[in-house]
Every structure is written in C-alpha cells, then in structure tokens.
Motif scaffolding. Sequence first.
Motif, PDB file in Angstrom:
ATOM      1  N   ILE A 129     -14.905   8.513   8.041  1.00 10.15           N
ATOM      2  CA  ILE A 129     -14.381   7.386   8.809  1.00 10.15           C
ATOM      3  C   ILE A 129     -12.916   7.093   8.525  1.00 10.15           C
ATOM      4  O   ILE A 129     -12.369   6.101   8.970  1.00 10.15           O
ATOM      5  CB  ILE A 129     -15.218   6.117   8.574  1.00 10.15           C
ATOM      6  CG1 ILE A 129     -15.210   5.738   7.096  1.00 10.15           C
ATOM      7  CG2 ILE A 129     -16.621   6.306   9.092  1.00 10.15           C
ATOM      8  CD1 ILE A 129     -15.802   4.371   6.824  1.00 10.15           C
ATOM      9  N   GLY A 130     -12.262   7.951   7.756  1.00 10.66           N
ATOM     10  CA  GLY A 130     -10.839   7.771   7.506  1.00 10.66           C
ATOM     11  C   GLY A 130     -10.539   6.703   6.484  1.00 10.66           C
ATOM     12  O   GLY A 130      -9.492   6.075   6.535  1.00 10.66           O
ATOM     13  N   ALA A 131     -11.434   6.494   5.542  1.00 14.09           N
ATOM     14  CA  ALA A 131     -11.236   5.452   4.532  1.00 14.09           C
ATOM     15  C   ALA A 131     -10.816   6.057   3.194  1.00 14.09           C
ATOM     16  O   ALA A 131     -11.013   5.457   2.149  1.00 14.09           O
ATOM     17  CB  ALA A 131     -12.497   4.637   4.372  1.00 14.09           C
ATOM     18  N   TYR A 164       0.828  -1.204   0.000  1.00 15.84           N
ATOM     19  CA  TYR A 164       0.000   0.000   0.000  1.00 15.84           C
ATOM     20  C   TYR A 164       0.862   1.253   0.000  1.00 15.84           C
ATOM     21  O   TYR A 164       0.587   2.210  -0.726  1.00 15.84           O
ATOM     22  CB  TYR A 164      -0.941   0.016   1.207  1.00 15.84           C
ATOM     23  CG  TYR A 164      -1.836   1.232   1.197  1.00 15.84           C
ATOM     24  CD1 TYR A 164      -2.912   1.311   0.323  1.00 15.84           C
ATOM     25  CD2 TYR A 164      -1.580   2.307   2.017  1.00 15.84           C
ATOM     26  CE1 TYR A 164      -3.717   2.436   0.279  1.00 15.84           C
ATOM     27  CE2 TYR A 164      -2.375   3.441   1.977  1.00 15.84           C
ATOM     28  CZ  TYR A 164      -3.444   3.492   1.114  1.00 15.84           C
ATOM     29  OH  TYR A 164      -4.225   4.617   1.069  1.00 15.84           O
ATOM     30  N   GLN A 165       1.922   1.263   0.778  1.00 14.85           N
ATOM     31  CA  GLN A 165       2.809   2.431   0.834  1.00 14.85           C
ATOM     32  C   GLN A 165       3.411   2.709  -0.543  1.00 14.85           C
ATOM     33  O   GLN A 165       3.533   3.862  -0.950  1.00 14.85           O
ATOM     34  CB  GLN A 165       3.910   2.219   1.864  1.00 14.85           C
ATOM     35  CG  GLN A 165       4.795   3.429   2.045  1.00 14.85           C
ATOM     36  CD  GLN A 165       5.808   3.229   3.164  1.00 14.85           C
ATOM     37  OE1 GLN A 165       6.022   2.120   3.644  1.00 14.85           O
ATOM     38  NE2 GLN A 165       6.416   4.303   3.587  1.00 14.85           N
ATOM     39  N   THR A 166       3.763   1.670  -1.257  1.00 10.66           N
ATOM     40  CA  THR A 166       4.325   1.831  -2.596  1.00 10.66           C
ATOM     41  C   THR A 166       3.274   2.372  -3.569  1.00 10.66           C
ATOM     42  O   THR A 166       3.555   3.240  -4.385  1.00 10.66           O
ATOM     43  CB  THR A 166       4.863   0.484  -3.109  1.00 10.66           C
ATOM     44  OG1 THR A 166       5.889   0.046  -2.228  1.00 10.66           O
ATOM     45  CG2 THR A 166       5.410   0.602  -4.510  1.00 10.66           C
ATOM     46  N   ALA A 167       2.054   1.872  -3.462  1.00 13.63           N
ATOM     47  CA  ALA A 167       0.999   2.233  -4.413  1.00 13.63           C
ATOM     48  C   ALA A 167       0.251   3.513  -4.042  1.00 13.63           C
ATOM     49  O   ALA A 167      -0.404   4.116  -4.896  1.00 13.63           O
ATOM     50  CB  ALA A 167      -0.010   1.084  -4.527  1.00 13.63           C
ATOM     51  N   ALA A 168       0.327   3.949  -2.786  1.00 19.39           N
ATOM     52  CA  ALA A 168      -0.495   5.054  -2.287  1.00 19.39           C
ATOM     53  C   ALA A 168      -0.412   6.337  -3.115  1.00 19.39           C
ATOM     54  O   ALA A 168      -1.455   6.923  -3.422  1.00 19.39           O
ATOM     55  CB  ALA A 168      -0.174   5.342  -0.826  1.00 19.39           C
ATOM     56  N   PRO A 169       0.760   6.817  -3.498  1.00 21.69           N
ATOM     57  CA  PRO A 169       0.786   8.071  -4.266  1.00 21.69           C
ATOM     58  C   PRO A 169      -0.034   8.006  -5.563  1.00 21.69           C
ATOM     59  O   PRO A 169      -0.786   8.932  -5.869  1.00 21.69           O
ATOM     60  CB  PRO A 169       2.273   8.292  -4.558  1.00 21.69           C
ATOM     61  CG  PRO A 169       2.973   7.585  -3.446  1.00 21.69           C
ATOM     62  CD  PRO A 169       2.129   6.369  -3.176  1.00 21.69           C
ATOM     63  N   GLY A 170       0.067   6.917  -6.280  1.00 22.92           N
ATOM     64  CA  GLY A 170      -0.710   6.766  -7.508  1.00 22.92           C
ATOM     65  C   GLY A 170      -2.186   6.602  -7.237  1.00 22.92           C
ATOM     66  O   GLY A 170      -3.032   7.131  -7.961  1.00 22.92           O
ATOM     67  N   LEU A 171      -2.520   5.871  -6.176  1.00 21.97           N
ATOM     68  CA  LEU A 171      -3.927   5.680  -5.822  1.00 21.97           C
ATOM     69  C   LEU A 171      -4.567   6.998  -5.405  1.00 21.97           C
ATOM     70  O   LEU A 171      -5.708   7.294  -5.781  1.00 21.97           O
ATOM     71  CB  LEU A 171      -4.058   4.653  -4.691  1.00 21.97           C
ATOM     72  CG  LEU A 171      -3.656   3.220  -5.025  1.00 21.97           C
ATOM     73  CD1 LEU A 171      -3.672   2.364  -3.760  1.00 21.97           C
ATOM     74  CD2 LEU A 171      -4.573   2.643  -6.083  1.00 21.97           C
ATOM     75  N   ILE A 172      -3.847   7.794  -4.635  1.00 21.38           N
ATOM     76  CA  ILE A 172      -4.379   9.082  -4.189  1.00 21.38           C
ATOM     77  C   ILE A 172      -4.634   9.986  -5.392  1.00 21.38           C
ATOM     78  O   ILE A 172      -5.691  10.616  -5.487  1.00 21.38           O
ATOM     79  CB  ILE A 172      -3.437   9.750  -3.172  1.00 21.38           C
ATOM     80  CG1 ILE A 172      -3.448   8.949  -1.869  1.00 21.38           C
ATOM     81  CG2 ILE A 172      -3.821  11.199  -2.917  1.00 21.38           C
ATOM     82  CD1 ILE A 172      -2.371   9.348  -0.880  1.00 21.38           C
ATOM     83  N   ALA A 173      -3.698  10.038  -6.309  1.00 20.34           N
ATOM     84  CA  ALA A 173      -3.869  10.881  -7.499  1.00 20.34           C
ATOM     85  C   ALA A 173      -5.078  10.440  -8.309  1.00 20.34           C
ATOM     86  O   ALA A 173      -5.874  11.281  -8.764  1.00 20.34           O
ATOM     87  CB  ALA A 173      -2.604  10.838  -8.351  1.00 20.34           C
ATOM     88  N   ARG A 174      -5.252   9.136  -8.481  1.00 18.28           N
ATOM     89  CA  ARG A 174      -6.412   8.637  -9.242  1.00 18.28           C
ATOM     90  C   ARG A 174      -7.711   8.933  -8.503  1.00 18.28           C
ATOM     91  O   ARG A 174      -8.711   9.302  -9.110  1.00 18.28           O
ATOM     92  CB  ARG A 174      -6.261   7.142  -9.479  1.00 18.28           C
ATOM     93  CG  ARG A 174      -5.150   6.818 -10.470  1.00 18.28           C
ATOM     94  CD  ARG A 174      -4.876   5.344 -10.585  1.00 18.28           C
ATOM     95  NE  ARG A 174      -6.080   4.597 -10.927  1.00 18.28           N
ATOM     96  CZ  ARG A 174      -6.179   3.282 -10.790  1.00 18.28           C
ATOM     97  NH1 ARG A 174      -5.175   2.577 -10.330  1.00 18.28           N
ATOM     98  NH2 ARG A 174      -7.295   2.671 -11.112  1.00 18.28           N
TER      99      ARG A 174
END
Length: 59
Positions: free
Chosen positions: A50-52, A13-23
């Motif tokens: 709820i912080g999701a 998740y840490q690796t993918a998070a920046p791309g997921l957030i942008a999308r």
Amino acid sequence: MSCDTVARVLAGYQTAAPGLIARFEALFSSQILAPVADLLPPPPGPALDIGAGTGRDAA
C-alpha cells in the motif's frame, strides 16, 4: 489541518527520511512479521503493497 502544518510535517519527514529508511531496512521481515506469520499465505503468495514503506515486507 492547515497548509502550514502540512508543510512542516512534510519538511520534517524529508529531513528524517534517510535515517528512518536505513533503520527500517536494517530489520528483517521475518522478525517483524513473526507474530502474524501463521496468518500469511505461504510464498509465493499474494501481497498488497500500500505504499506505507520501502516495500521490504511485500518483497
């Protein structure tokens, strides 16, 4: 779930998070919530974040 499994999931998740957030942020709440918009109170109204996610929809 083992500690190793949890660690691998978190690392992925840490690796993918920046791309997921942008999308995620590229989408409009009005589009995402359209199917249930008639069930939501008119703004300004109460919201439970709820912080999701990034808080985009609660905002």
